[in-house]
Enzyme design. Sequence first.
Site, PDB file in Angstrom:
ATOM      1  N   HIS A 313      -2.815   6.212  -4.771  1.00 58.47           N
ATOM      2  CA  HIS A 313      -3.893   7.868  -4.388  1.00 58.47           C
ATOM      3  C   HIS A 313      -4.781   7.009  -5.218  1.00 58.47           C
ATOM      4  CE1 HIS A 313      -6.122  10.965  -4.198  1.00 58.47           C
ATOM      5  NE2 HIS A 313      -5.564  11.506  -2.741  1.00 58.47           N
ATOM      6  N   ASP A 371       1.066  12.593   1.936  1.00 56.77           N
ATOM      7  CA  ASP A 371       1.297  12.006   3.107  1.00 56.77           C
ATOM      8  C   ASP A 371       3.151  11.392   3.370  1.00 56.77           C
ATOM      9  OD1 ASP A 371      -0.449  12.857   4.846  1.00 56.77           O
ATOM     10  OD2 ASP A 371      -1.511  10.626   4.014  1.00 56.77           O
TER      11      ASP A 371
HETATM   12  N1  ACO Z   1       2.291   0.058  -2.401  1.00 52.93           N
HETATM   13  C1  ACO Z   1       1.995  -1.476  -3.358  1.00 52.93           C
HETATM   14  N2  ACO Z   1       1.449  -1.319  -3.935  1.00 52.93           N
HETATM   15  C2  ACO Z   1      -0.089  -0.382  -4.175  1.00 52.93           C
HETATM   16  C3  ACO Z   1       0.197   0.952  -3.280  1.00 52.93           C
HETATM   17  C4  ACO Z   1       1.043   0.512  -2.314  1.00 52.93           C
HETATM   18  N3  ACO Z   1       1.398   1.587  -1.294  1.00 52.93           N
HETATM   19  N4  ACO Z   1      -0.860   1.661  -3.351  1.00 52.93           N
HETATM   20  C5  ACO Z   1      -1.856   0.852  -4.810  1.00 52.93           C
HETATM   21  N5  ACO Z   1      -0.630  -0.792  -5.074  1.00 52.93           N
HETATM   22  C6  ACO Z   1      -1.044  -1.337  -6.347  1.00 52.93           C
HETATM   23  C7  ACO Z   1      -2.032  -2.396  -5.646  1.00 52.93           C
HETATM   24  O1  ACO Z   1      -1.404  -3.524  -4.618  1.00 52.93           O
HETATM   25  C8  ACO Z   1      -2.634  -2.434  -6.968  1.00 52.93           C
HETATM   26  O2  ACO Z   1      -2.054  -4.205  -7.733  1.00 52.93           O
HETATM   27  P1  ACO Z   1      -2.683  -4.952  -8.569  1.00 52.93           P
HETATM   28  O3  ACO Z   1      -3.446  -4.184  -9.405  1.00 52.93           O
HETATM   29  O4  ACO Z   1      -1.551  -5.142  -9.131  1.00 52.93           O
HETATM   30  O5  ACO Z   1      -3.511  -5.970  -7.714  1.00 52.93           O
HETATM   31  C9  ACO Z   1      -3.162  -1.736  -7.202  1.00 52.93           C
HETATM   32  O6  ACO Z   1      -1.518  -0.243  -7.088  1.00 52.93           O
HETATM   33  C10 ACO Z   1      -4.131  -0.531  -7.446  1.00 52.93           C
HETATM   34  O7  ACO Z   1      -4.302  -0.399  -6.295  1.00 52.93           O
HETATM   35  P2  ACO Z   1      -5.523  -0.352  -5.157  1.00 52.93           P
HETATM   36  O8  ACO Z   1      -5.687  -0.234  -3.696  1.00 52.93           O
HETATM   37  O9  ACO Z   1      -6.961  -0.972  -6.124  1.00 52.93           O
HETATM   38  O10 ACO Z   1      -5.536   0.679  -5.346  1.00 52.93           O
HETATM   39  P3  ACO Z   1      -7.031   2.481  -4.745  1.00 52.93           P
HETATM   40  O11 ACO Z   1      -7.078   3.235  -6.070  1.00 52.93           O
HETATM   41  O12 ACO Z   1      -8.126   1.733  -4.136  1.00 52.93           O
HETATM   42  O13 ACO Z   1      -6.357   2.497  -3.387  1.00 52.93           O
HETATM   43  C11 ACO Z   1      -4.640   3.757  -1.914  1.00 52.93           C
HETATM   44  C12 ACO Z   1      -5.919   3.409  -3.677  1.00 52.93           C
HETATM   45  C13 ACO Z   1      -5.692   3.073  -0.872  1.00 52.93           C
HETATM   46  C14 ACO Z   1      -4.089   5.357  -1.433  1.00 52.93           C
HETATM   47  C15 ACO Z   1      -3.533   2.654  -1.672  1.00 52.93           C
HETATM   48  O14 ACO Z   1      -2.611   3.737  -3.034  1.00 52.93           O
HETATM   49  C16 ACO Z   1      -2.636   2.847  -0.582  1.00 52.93           C
HETATM   50  O15 ACO Z   1      -2.975   1.953   0.378  1.00 52.93           O
HETATM   51  N6  ACO Z   1      -1.357   3.184  -0.537  1.00 52.93           N
HETATM   52  C17 ACO Z   1      -1.185   3.430   0.597  1.00 52.93           C
HETATM   53  C18 ACO Z   1      -1.641   4.122   1.478  1.00 52.93           C
HETATM   54  C19 ACO Z   1      -1.951   5.924   1.228  1.00 52.93           C
HETATM   55  O16 ACO Z   1      -0.585   6.432   0.888  1.00 52.93           O
HETATM   56  N7  ACO Z   1      -2.291   6.262   1.818  1.00 52.93           N
HETATM   57  C20 ACO Z   1      -2.805   7.545   1.348  1.00 52.93           C
HETATM   58  C21 ACO Z   1      -3.760   8.118   0.650  1.00 52.93           C
HETATM   59  S1  ACO Z   1      -3.692  10.289   0.348  1.00 52.93           S
HETATM   60  C22 ACO Z   1      -4.646  10.520   1.981  1.00 52.93           C
HETATM   61  O17 ACO Z   1      -5.438  10.018   2.334  1.00 52.93           O
HETATM   62  C23 ACO Z   1      -4.017  12.098   1.891  1.00 52.93           C
END
Ligand code: ACO
Length: 431
Positions: A313, A371
Site C-alpha cells: 500500500h 483487498d
Molecule cells: N508484490 C510484490 N512486490 C511489491 C508489491 C506487491 N504487491 N507492492 C510493492 N512491491 C515492491 C515493488 O516491486 C517495489 O520493489 P523495489 O523497491 O525492489 O522496486 C517496492 O515494493 C515498492 O513498490 P512501489 O510500487 O514503488 O510502491 P507504491 O507505494 O508505489 O505502490 C501499490 C503501492 C500500487 C498498492 C503496490 O503495493 C501494489 O501494486 N500492490 C498490489 C496491488 C494492490 O493490492 N492494490 C490495492 C491497494 S489498496 C486499495 O486500493 C484499496
Amino acid sequence: MNVSDTKANLSFSNGSPDVELPIYKGTIGPDVIDIRKLYAQTDMFTFDPGFMSTAACESSITYIDGDKGELLYRGYPIEQLAEKCDYLDTCYLLLKGELPDANQREDFHKLVTQHTMVNEQMQFFLRGFRRDAHPMAVLTGLVGGMSAFYHDSTDIHNPQHREISAIRLIAKMPTLVAMAYKYGLGQPYMYPQNNLSYAGNFLRMMFGTPCEEYQVNPVLEKALDRIFILHADHEQNASTSTVRLCGSSGTNPFAAIAAGVACLWGPAHGGANEAALNMLEDIQAMGGVAKVGEFVAKVKDKNSSVRLMGFGHRVYKNYDPRAKLMQHTCNEVLAELGLEKDPLFALAKALEKIALEDDYFVQRKLYPNVDFYSGIVQRAIGIPVKLFTGIFALARTVGWIAQLNEMIGDPDYKIGRPRQLYIGSTRRDVA
Ligand code: ACO
C-alpha cells in the site's frame, strides 16, 4: 491553518537568495511546507510525480497513520466504527462530521431509504450496454448518466444541490450496482424494498427474484455492511483525488463521482480485489498451497512483473487495519456458509504467512491490504468476481462526496492545475 513557529529555508547553490517558507501543523500527522508562492518567488516549480511528498489539500475527514496501521474517520478508529456503527451511521459521520444521535439517525436512514429507486428511464439507458460489458464500464456510464436524469441537483456551487445529490448517490448506488448485475444475468431488476437495511436491501436486489420471497441472512448482511464501512473513505487516494480534481472545474457532482468510479477500476487501486481473487484462483489451478513457494519466488523475481495482489500500500507500511477486520469477517461468513475448508481461504492464509516471514516483503514493509480478504468474503456471499470493484465503488461513493463537498465548501478552493517539467523538443518549424 495552524502556522508553526518553525520555518523552512530553501537555499540555492548558484547564489540566488534564500526563500523562507511557512510550515503548517495539522492536528496529527506530518506538518506541511507551504510552497504556494514558490513559483512567484523563484520561477521554479516543485517536482513530485505520484504525489510522494505532496499534500494537495487540507481535510478533516479521514486520517491514516501508515506506520502504525491506524485509520480514523473523523477521529474515530475504524475498529470501533466497524463494531458499533452501521454503514449509514458512517455515511452520516463522513458527510456531517459527527455521529448521529437517535433522531438524526432515524431521519437520515429514512431520507436515504426514500431515494433508493432510480428514474425508471435509467433501465432503458442500461439496455444500451452489451450484456457482457464489465460492470465497472456500465457503472461509470450509469453514474455519469445520473446527471442527465437529476437536473435539479447538478449545480455543485449550490449547497442544497450538493446535499440532494449526495443523498441520491448514496441511496441509488446499490440499486444501480444490482441493476448492472441483473442485466448481465438477464434477470428482471428488483425494485428496492425500503423496510430492509441498506445492506439487506442490496442483497435482495442482487439475489432475490420476483418469483419468491427473499430472506436476508443476518450474517451476510452484517458482513456486507462491514465491507461498506471499511471501504467508505481513505483520504486522498487516486480515485478521491480524481473526484476532487474533476469537481474543481465546477462540473456536476454525478460527473465528478463517475470520474472516481473510472479511476477506482484500475488493478493498482479498487480493481485489486478482483485481481487478488483471480490470482488465488490461478495458484489454486496450478496446484494450490503446494505451489505458494513457487509463486512467491516469481513475485520476488526482478525480471517478472508478477505482484502479490492484495499486498502493499502506498500509505500503510504496517498491517492495513481493514485487512484484520476483513479477515475476521471472512471467518464468520465462511463458518455461516459451512465453507471453513474453503481452499482459497486456506491458500490466502498460507500466502500471507509466507509473505509476512519473507525478507523481500519484510524489507519493503509489504502487508496485506483490505483487498486480500474482501474478495474471498464477496465470493462466499455469491458476488461475482467482476462485480467486486463495483461493490467498492458503491461503498466509496460517500467518501468521494464528503471529500468533494469539503473542497467545494472551502471559500479558498481553486481549480486543480498541476504544472510540469517540460522535456520535449524546443520550438521548431514545419518544413
Ligand atoms: N508484490 C510484490 N512486490 C511489491 C508489491 C506487491 N504487491 N507492492 C510493492 N512491491 C515492491 C515493488 O516491486 C517495489 O520493489 P523495489 O523497491 O525492489 O522496486 C517496492 O515494493 C515498492 O513498490 P512501489 O510500487 O514503488 O510502491 P507504491 O507505494 O508505489 O505502490 C501499490 C503501492 C500500487 C498498492 C503496490 O503495493 C501494489 O501494486 N500492490 C498490489 C496491488 C494492490 O493490492 N492494490 C490495492 C491497494 S489498496 C486499495 O486500493 C484499496
